[in-house]
Design a protein around this motif. Structure first.
Motif, PDB file in Angstrom:
ATOM      1  N   ARG A  55       0.809  -1.215   0.000  1.00 41.05           N
ATOM      2  CA  ARG A  55       0.000   0.000   0.000  1.00 41.05           C
ATOM      3  C   ARG A  55       0.846   1.271   0.000  1.00 41.05           C
ATOM      4  O   ARG A  55       0.309   2.372  -0.086  1.00 41.05           O
ATOM      5  CB  ARG A  55      -0.915   0.020   1.232  1.00 41.05           C
ATOM      6  N   VAL A  56       2.163   1.122   0.125  1.00 40.83           N
ATOM      7  CA  VAL A  56       3.043   2.295   0.130  1.00 40.83           C
ATOM      8  C   VAL A  56       4.153   2.151  -0.916  1.00 40.83           C
ATOM      9  O   VAL A  56       5.146   2.865  -0.871  1.00 40.83           O
ATOM     10  CB  VAL A  56       3.639   2.542   1.537  1.00 40.83           C
ATOM     11  N   ALA A  57       3.977   1.243  -1.871  1.00 43.01           N
ATOM     12  CA  ALA A  57       5.008   0.987  -2.875  1.00 43.01           C
ATOM     13  C   ALA A  57       5.260   2.196  -3.763  1.00 43.01           C
ATOM     14  O   ALA A  57       6.408   2.477  -4.134  1.00 43.01           O
ATOM     15  CB  ALA A  57       4.609  -0.226  -3.721  1.00 43.01           C
ATOM     16  N   THR A  58       4.207   2.933  -4.127  1.00 39.35           N
ATOM     17  CA  THR A  58       4.383   4.110  -4.974  1.00 39.35           C
ATOM     18  C   THR A  58       5.203   5.173  -4.252  1.00 39.35           C
ATOM     19  O   THR A  58       6.102   5.786  -4.842  1.00 39.35           O
ATOM     20  CB  THR A  58       3.019   4.685  -5.383  1.00 39.35           C
ATOM     21  N   ALA A  59       4.911   5.402  -2.971  1.00 45.84           N
ATOM     22  CA  ALA A  59       5.659   6.395  -2.192  1.00 45.84           C
ATOM     23  C   ALA A  59       7.141   6.061  -2.174  1.00 45.84           C
ATOM     24  O   ALA A  59       8.004   6.934  -2.383  1.00 45.84           O
ATOM     25  CB  ALA A  59       5.109   6.471  -0.771  1.00 45.84           C
ATOM     26  N   HIS A  60       7.473   4.795  -1.944  1.00 47.54           N
ATOM     27  CA  HIS A  60       8.883   4.403  -1.919  1.00 47.54           C
ATOM     28  C   HIS A  60       9.516   4.541  -3.295  1.00 47.54           C
ATOM     29  O   HIS A  60      10.678   4.946  -3.422  1.00 47.54           O
ATOM     30  CB  HIS A  60       9.012   2.971  -1.402  1.00 47.54           C
ATOM     31  N   LEU A  65       0.780   9.322 -10.574  1.00 48.72           N
ATOM     32  CA  LEU A  65       2.026   9.745  -9.949  1.00 48.72           C
ATOM     33  C   LEU A  65       3.230   8.986 -10.483  1.00 48.72           C
ATOM     34  O   LEU A  65       4.304   9.568 -10.660  1.00 48.72           O
ATOM     35  CB  LEU A  65       1.953   9.539  -8.433  1.00 48.72           C
ATOM     36  N   ASP A  66       3.071   7.685 -10.736  1.00 53.25           N
ATOM     37  CA  ASP A  66       4.239   6.885 -11.080  1.00 53.25           C
ATOM     38  C   ASP A  66       4.026   6.015 -12.311  1.00 53.25           C
ATOM     39  O   ASP A  66       4.787   6.098 -13.252  1.00 53.25           O
ATOM     40  CB  ASP A  66       4.637   6.008  -9.887  1.00 53.25           C
ATOM     41  N   HIS A  67       3.010   5.163 -12.331  1.00 50.60           N
ATOM     42  CA  HIS A  67       2.875   4.258 -13.464  1.00 50.60           C
ATOM     43  C   HIS A  67       1.410   4.060 -13.839  1.00 50.60           C
ATOM     44  O   HIS A  67       0.523   4.160 -13.011  1.00 50.60           O
ATOM     45  CB  HIS A  67       3.535   2.904 -13.172  1.00 50.60           C
ATOM     46  N   LEU A  68       1.232   3.744 -15.121  1.00 52.58           N
ATOM     47  CA  LEU A  68      -0.095   3.540 -15.709  1.00 52.58           C
ATOM     48  C   LEU A  68      -0.103   2.201 -16.423  1.00 52.58           C
ATOM     49  O   LEU A  68       0.845   1.861 -17.132  1.00 52.58           O
ATOM     50  CB  LEU A  68      -0.386   4.667 -16.705  1.00 52.58           C
ATOM     51  N   ASP A  69      -1.165   1.422 -16.210  1.00 55.25           N
ATOM     52  CA  ASP A  69      -1.338   0.150 -16.902  1.00 55.25           C
ATOM     53  C   ASP A  69      -2.685   0.154 -17.614  1.00 55.25           C
ATOM     54  O   ASP A  69      -3.720   0.421 -16.997  1.00 55.25           O
ATOM     55  CB  ASP A  69      -1.303  -1.019 -15.911  1.00 55.25           C
TER      56      ASP A  69
END
Length: 277
Positions: A96-101, A136-140
């Motif tokens: 649940r915090v992978a994007t933040a890291h 914020l980081d990735h799109l699928d």
């Protein structure tokens, strides 16, 4: 960071319920290093009101990736991300915090809190779609296993019943081909250049903002991946869902994403972490 800086610490209600001890530690560290006003919103609406009333205080969110995405989305819709800076203390399960890291926020409540106090601002790109949503980081595209993606997916009763019927048919007799269940018909354009059309099956598309451009990987069925860069991406086709970071949206038939270079600021440690450039 100066000890005279003023912080608005917004504690996401999910973080309070899931890990009260980490919330307490973060509050203690932040309050010891700066003047901190603590806000305890009970729902999304109160979260939005607290952020809107921040005044000159720098917002600090205690929560997971969904809380971070919510805060950046609200700032974007105020059209204040260009000059604004956001800080985050990640609180939640690792997935649940992978994007933040990935964006450079350190793991660990104390380390992340100290980064808020002593870190530096990193300008990051933002993907903005034509419905004012952000990535914020990735799109699928499309979102894999959207119906099984958990609480981030809006309920879709008809789809659930369709899945059940499909499962029953599969148990009764084998599906003609497994590949057909994994391919999609999408029209994909990058900066107006057609990459694939509806007559060519694809297994998916991934994209992320990097150095002011979209880095795209298109996966045609049975062919090597296609890699390219662009400033805008348009996807059309039969109703499809897409995953923006941790959130699944849709179904839609058309969506365009545009890169906004350096559109928002995130506080990260002065050393280490991922460089947005």
């Amino acid at each position: 960071m100066s000890a005279h800086d003023q912080l608005l610490v917004i504690i996401d209600p999910v973080a309070r319920r899931s890990d009260g001890e980490s919330v307490r530690i973060a509050k203690d560290v932040l309050s010891a290093g700066a003047e901190a006003k603590i806000c305890l919103p009970d729902d999304v609406e109160e979260f939005a009101r607290a952020l809107a009333r921040r005044g000159s205080r720098r917002p600090v969110v205690l929560g997971d990736d969904r809380a971070l995405l919510r805060a950046v989305t609200l700032l974007h819709r105020e059209r204040e991300t260009v000059g604004g800076t956001l800080s985050l203390v990640p609180i939640g399960a690792p997935d649940r915090v992978a994007t933040a890291h990935a964006l450079g926020v350190p793991p660990g409540t104390v380390a992340a809190s100290r980064a808020v106090l002593d870190g530096t601002v990193r300008r990051l790109d933002l993907l903005v779609d034509d419905s004012d949503g952000v990535v914020l980081d990735h799109l699928d595209v499309p979102a894999a296993r959207a119906l099984a993606a958990g609480p981030d997916v809006a309920p879709a009763p008809a789809g659930v019943w369709g899945t059940c019927r499909s499962l029953v048919r599969t148990l009764v007799r084998p599906a003609p081909t497994a590949l057909a269940d994994r391919t999609h018909r999408l029209r994909v354009e990058a900066d107006g250049v057609l990459l694939t059309d509806l007559d060519t099956p694809v297994t998916g598309l991934t994209a992320r903002a990097l150095a002011g451009t979209l880095s795209l990987t298109l996966l045609p069925a049975g062919s090597p991946p296609v890699h390219t860069t662009a400033r805008t991406l348009t996807v059309a086709g039969p109703d499809f869902r897409y995953r923006a970071d941790t959130t699944v949206s849709g179904p839609v038939r058309w969506r365009t994403w545009t890169v906004r270079a350096g559109a928002w600021g995130l506080t990260v440690p002065r050393e280490g972490g991922r460089d947005a450039s």
